[in-house]
Scaffold this motif. Structure first.
Motif, PDB file in Angstrom:
ATOM      1  N   ALA A 188      43.133 -14.951   4.982  1.00 12.86           N
ATOM      2  CA  ALA A 188      42.627 -14.389   6.243  1.00 12.86           C
ATOM      3  C   ALA A 188      41.734 -15.384   6.958  1.00 12.86           C
ATOM      4  CB  ALA A 188      41.838 -13.111   5.965  1.00 12.86           C
ATOM      5  N   ILE A 189      41.719 -15.243   8.280  1.00 14.24           N
ATOM      6  CA  ILE A 189      40.765 -15.951   9.139  1.00 14.24           C
ATOM      7  C   ILE A 189      39.907 -14.866   9.777  1.00 14.24           C
ATOM      8  CG2 ILE A 189      40.486 -17.256  11.277  1.00 14.24           C
ATOM      9  CD1 ILE A 189      41.704 -19.061   9.368  1.00 14.24           C
ATOM     10  N   ALA A 190      38.614 -15.073   9.781  1.00 13.15           N
ATOM     11  CA  ALA A 190      37.714 -14.128  10.447  1.00 13.15           C
ATOM     12  C   ALA A 190      36.735 -14.939  11.283  1.00 13.15           C
ATOM     13  CB  ALA A 190      36.970 -13.283   9.422  1.00 13.15           C
ATOM     14  N   THR A 191      36.501 -14.494  12.527  1.00  9.24           N
ATOM     15  CA  THR A 191      35.602 -15.208  13.442  1.00  9.24           C
ATOM     16  C   THR A 191      34.578 -14.249  14.017  1.00  9.24           C
ATOM     17  OG1 THR A 191      37.384 -16.733  14.039  1.00  9.24           O
ATOM     18  CG2 THR A 191      35.500 -16.626  15.537  1.00  9.24           C
ATOM     19  N   TRP A 192      33.334 -14.722  14.040  1.00 13.74           N
ATOM     20  CA  TRP A 192      32.230 -13.961  14.635  1.00 13.74           C
ATOM     21  C   TRP A 192      31.624 -14.777  15.770  1.00 13.74           C
ATOM     22  CZ3 TRP A 192      33.339 -14.133   9.503  1.00 13.74           C
ATOM     23  CH2 TRP A 192      33.483 -12.907   8.833  1.00 13.74           C
ATOM     24  N   TYR A 193      31.260 -14.090  16.857  1.00 15.14           N
ATOM     25  CA  TYR A 193      30.605 -14.721  18.002  1.00 15.14           C
ATOM     26  C   TYR A 193      29.242 -14.071  18.205  1.00 15.14           C
ATOM     27  CZ  TYR A 193      35.457 -15.948  19.026  1.00 15.14           C
ATOM     28  OH  TYR A 193      36.740 -16.417  18.935  1.00 15.14           O
ATOM     29  N   ASP A 194      28.245 -14.874  18.571  1.00 10.10           N
ATOM     30  CA  ASP A 194      26.938 -14.304  18.925  1.00 10.10           C
ATOM     31  C   ASP A 194      27.062 -13.462  20.187  1.00 10.10           C
ATOM     32  OD1 ASP A 194      25.497 -15.350  16.865  1.00 10.10           O
ATOM     33  OD2 ASP A 194      24.426 -16.827  18.066  1.00 10.10           O
ATOM     34  N   ASP A 195      27.887 -13.931  21.115  1.00  6.51           N
ATOM     35  CA  ASP A 195      28.030 -13.307  22.424  1.00  6.51           C
ATOM     36  C   ASP A 195      29.510 -13.282  22.790  1.00  6.51           C
ATOM     37  OD1 ASP A 195      28.159 -12.688  25.141  1.00  6.51           O
ATOM     38  OD2 ASP A 195      26.441 -13.934  25.669  1.00  6.51           O
ATOM     39  N   PRO A 196      30.107 -12.092  22.924  1.00  7.15           N
ATOM     40  CA  PRO A 196      31.530 -12.008  23.249  1.00  7.15           C
ATOM     41  C   PRO A 196      31.891 -12.731  24.563  1.00  7.15           C
ATOM     42  CG  PRO A 196      30.645  -9.835  22.729  1.00  7.15           C
ATOM     43  CD  PRO A 196      29.497 -10.792  22.769  1.00  7.15           C
ATOM     44  N   ASP A 197      30.896 -12.951  25.427  1.00  6.08           N
ATOM     45  CA  ASP A 197      31.160 -13.666  26.677  1.00  6.08           C
ATOM     46  C   ASP A 197      31.211 -15.177  26.472  1.00  6.08           C
ATOM     47  OD1 ASP A 197      31.266 -11.289  28.108  1.00  6.08           O
ATOM     48  OD2 ASP A 197      29.102 -11.300  28.468  1.00  6.08           O
ATOM     49  N   LEU A 198      30.872 -15.633  25.278  1.00  3.67           N
ATOM     50  CA  LEU A 198      30.919 -17.066  24.950  1.00  3.67           C
ATOM     51  C   LEU A 198      31.831 -17.272  23.741  1.00  3.67           C
ATOM     52  CD1 LEU A 198      27.106 -17.856  25.249  1.00  3.67           C
ATOM     53  CD2 LEU A 198      28.888 -18.416  26.899  1.00  3.67           C
ATOM     54  N   PRO A 199      33.141 -17.025  23.898  1.00  6.38           N
ATOM     55  CA  PRO A 199      34.038 -17.072  22.744  1.00  6.38           C
ATOM     56  C   PRO A 199      34.221 -18.462  22.136  1.00  6.38           C
ATOM     57  CG  PRO A 199      35.284 -16.790  24.745  1.00  6.38           C
ATOM     58  CD  PRO A 199      33.835 -16.664  25.108  1.00  6.38           C
ATOM     59  N   LYS A 200      33.731 -19.489  22.807  1.00  8.21           N
ATOM     60  CA  LYS A 200      33.848 -20.812  22.214  1.00  8.21           C
ATOM     61  C   LYS A 200      32.686 -21.101  21.270  1.00  8.21           C
ATOM     62  CE  LYS A 200      36.765 -22.738  25.686  1.00  8.21           C
ATOM     63  NZ  LYS A 200      37.131 -23.799  26.537  1.00  8.21           N
ATOM     64  N   GLN A 201      31.705 -20.204  21.192  1.00  8.60           N
ATOM     65  CA  GLN A 201      30.548 -20.406  20.325  1.00  8.60           C
ATOM     66  C   GLN A 201      30.624 -19.428  19.160  1.00  8.60           C
ATOM     67  OE1 GLN A 201      26.837 -20.304  22.419  1.00  8.60           O
ATOM     68  NE2 GLN A 201      27.483 -21.837  23.890  1.00  8.60           N
ATOM     69  N   GLY A 202      31.232 -19.880  18.081  1.00  7.75           N
ATOM     70  CA  GLY A 202      31.409 -18.965  16.964  1.00  7.75           C
ATOM     71  C   GLY A 202      31.410 -19.646  15.613  1.00  7.75           C
ATOM     72  N   VAL A 203      31.628 -18.799  14.610  1.00 11.70           N
ATOM     73  CA  VAL A 203      31.741 -19.245  13.235  1.00 11.70           C
ATOM     74  C   VAL A 203      32.971 -18.547  12.661  1.00 11.70           C
ATOM     75  CG1 VAL A 203      30.656 -19.215  10.967  1.00 11.70           C
ATOM     76  CG2 VAL A 203      29.245 -19.494  13.009  1.00 11.70           C
ATOM     77  N   SER A 204      33.832 -19.326  12.005  1.00 12.94           N
ATOM     78  CA  SER A 204      35.041 -18.767  11.399  1.00 12.94           C
ATOM     79  C   SER A 204      35.095 -19.128   9.926  1.00 12.94           C
ATOM     80  CB  SER A 204      36.298 -19.340  12.065  1.00 12.94           C
ATOM     81  OG  SER A 204      36.323 -19.063  13.442  1.00 12.94           O
ATOM     82  N   ILE A 205      35.680 -18.234   9.147  1.00 14.83           N
ATOM     83  CA  ILE A 205      35.935 -18.552   7.748  1.00 14.83           C
ATOM     84  C   ILE A 205      37.414 -18.328   7.458  1.00 14.83           C
ATOM     85  CG2 ILE A 205      33.598 -18.103   6.916  1.00 14.83           C
ATOM     86  CD1 ILE A 205      34.578 -15.336   5.922  1.00 14.83           C
ATOM     87  N   TYR A 206      37.943 -19.164   6.587  1.00 15.37           N
ATOM     88  CA  TYR A 206      39.298 -18.990   6.060  1.00 15.37           C
ATOM     89  C   TYR A 206      39.111 -18.562   4.613  1.00 15.37           C
ATOM     90  CZ  TYR A 206      43.890 -20.141   4.184  1.00 15.37           C
ATOM     91  OH  TYR A 206      45.109 -20.075   3.562  1.00 15.37           O
ATOM     92  N   THR A 207      39.693 -17.427   4.261  1.00 13.93           N
ATOM     93  CA  THR A 207      39.545 -16.926   2.894  1.00 13.93           C
ATOM     94  C   THR A 207      40.907 -16.788   2.226  1.00 13.93           C
ATOM     95  OG1 THR A 207      39.626 -14.606   3.613  1.00 13.93           O
ATOM     96  CG2 THR A 207      37.444 -15.639   3.470  1.00 13.93           C
ATOM     97  N   ALA A 208      40.876 -16.830   0.909  1.00 17.88           N
ATOM     98  CA  ALA A 208      42.092 -16.630   0.130  1.00 17.88           C
ATOM     99  C   ALA A 208      41.729 -15.856  -1.125  1.00 17.88           C
ATOM    100  CB  ALA A 208      42.711 -17.972  -0.238  1.00 17.88           C
ATOM    101  N   GLN A 209      42.626 -14.945  -1.501  1.00 17.45           N
ATOM    102  CA  GLN A 209      42.482 -14.248  -2.773  1.00 17.45           C
ATOM    103  C   GLN A 209      43.248 -15.085  -3.791  1.00 17.45           C
ATOM    104  OE1 GLN A 209      43.558 -10.257  -0.852  1.00 17.45           O
ATOM    105  NE2 GLN A 209      42.539  -9.706  -2.761  1.00 17.45           N
ATOM    106  N   VAL A 210      42.558 -15.533  -4.821  1.00 11.36           N
ATOM    107  CA  VAL A 210      43.195 -16.412  -5.789  1.00 11.36           C
ATOM    108  C   VAL A 210      43.814 -15.642  -6.951  1.00 11.36           C
ATOM    109  CG1 VAL A 210      41.891 -18.470  -5.198  1.00 11.36           C
ATOM    110  CG2 VAL A 210      40.945 -16.862  -6.824  1.00 11.36           C
ATOM    111  N   THR A 211      43.486 -14.370  -7.070  1.00 11.55           N
ATOM    112  CA  THR A 211      44.111 -13.499  -8.062  1.00 11.55           C
ATOM    113  C   THR A 211      44.574 -12.243  -7.344  1.00 11.55           C
ATOM    114  OG1 THR A 211      42.044 -12.370  -8.580  1.00 11.55           O
ATOM    115  CG2 THR A 211      42.562 -14.352  -9.884  1.00 11.55           C
TER     116      THR A 211
END
Length: 157
Positions: A43-66
């Protein structure tokens, strides 16, 4: 000096996000992501401080290994200007300044409309997305070694 909340450390972490840790704490802390995609235990999940500034965010890529959760953080992508390395490199930093600190090799880039973005990586576990004006627009944190393009490509628009 960068506060621990926004400190990027190549290889292990970006702020409170730590590679290979259970991603559940991120969802508990930040709530439902503003954007994301998931399939087949990844999965990819992204959070923004301000929805009006979608270029300012943090994303994580996660994987279930089991077959059982938890999903682990495998890669982090920062596009938020508050995050910086200990030497002050972050979003908006000139490429020549980044080159003075890291031993960069060019990876494949990508296009956003007519613009080409170049990716430059350091084996310490950090890569930089550089736009045509030679400024950093994104930073990736991943395990030491080479950037996994198969994982990275999932972040792209």
């Amino acid at each position: 000096e960068v506060s621990a909340e926004y400190l990027i450390i190549p290889g292990p972490s970006a702020g409170v996000l730590t590679l290979d840790s259970n991603a559940a704490y991120v969802y508990d802390m930040w709530g439902k992501p503003d954007a994301g995609d998931a399939a087949m235990g990844k999965a990819i999940a992204t959070w923004y401080d301000d929805p009006d500034l979608p270029k300012q965010g943090v994303s994580i890529y996660t994987a279930q290994v089991t077959e059982n959760p938890p999903a682990l953080i495998k890669q982090i992508r920062i596009t938020h200007p508050k995050y910086q390395t200990e030497n002050g490199i972050g979003i908006g930093t000139e490429f020549n300044m980044i080159q003075e600190t890291y031993h960069l090799t060019k990876d494949r880039g990508y296009k956003v409309g007519p613009d080409s973005i170049s990716i430059f990586s350091d084996r310490s576990g950090i890569s930089f997305e550089i736009d045509k004006s030679q400024k950093c627009i994104g930073i990736l944190v991943y395990p030491k070694g080479n950037l996994s393009s198969g994982t990275y490509l999932k972040f792209l628009p």
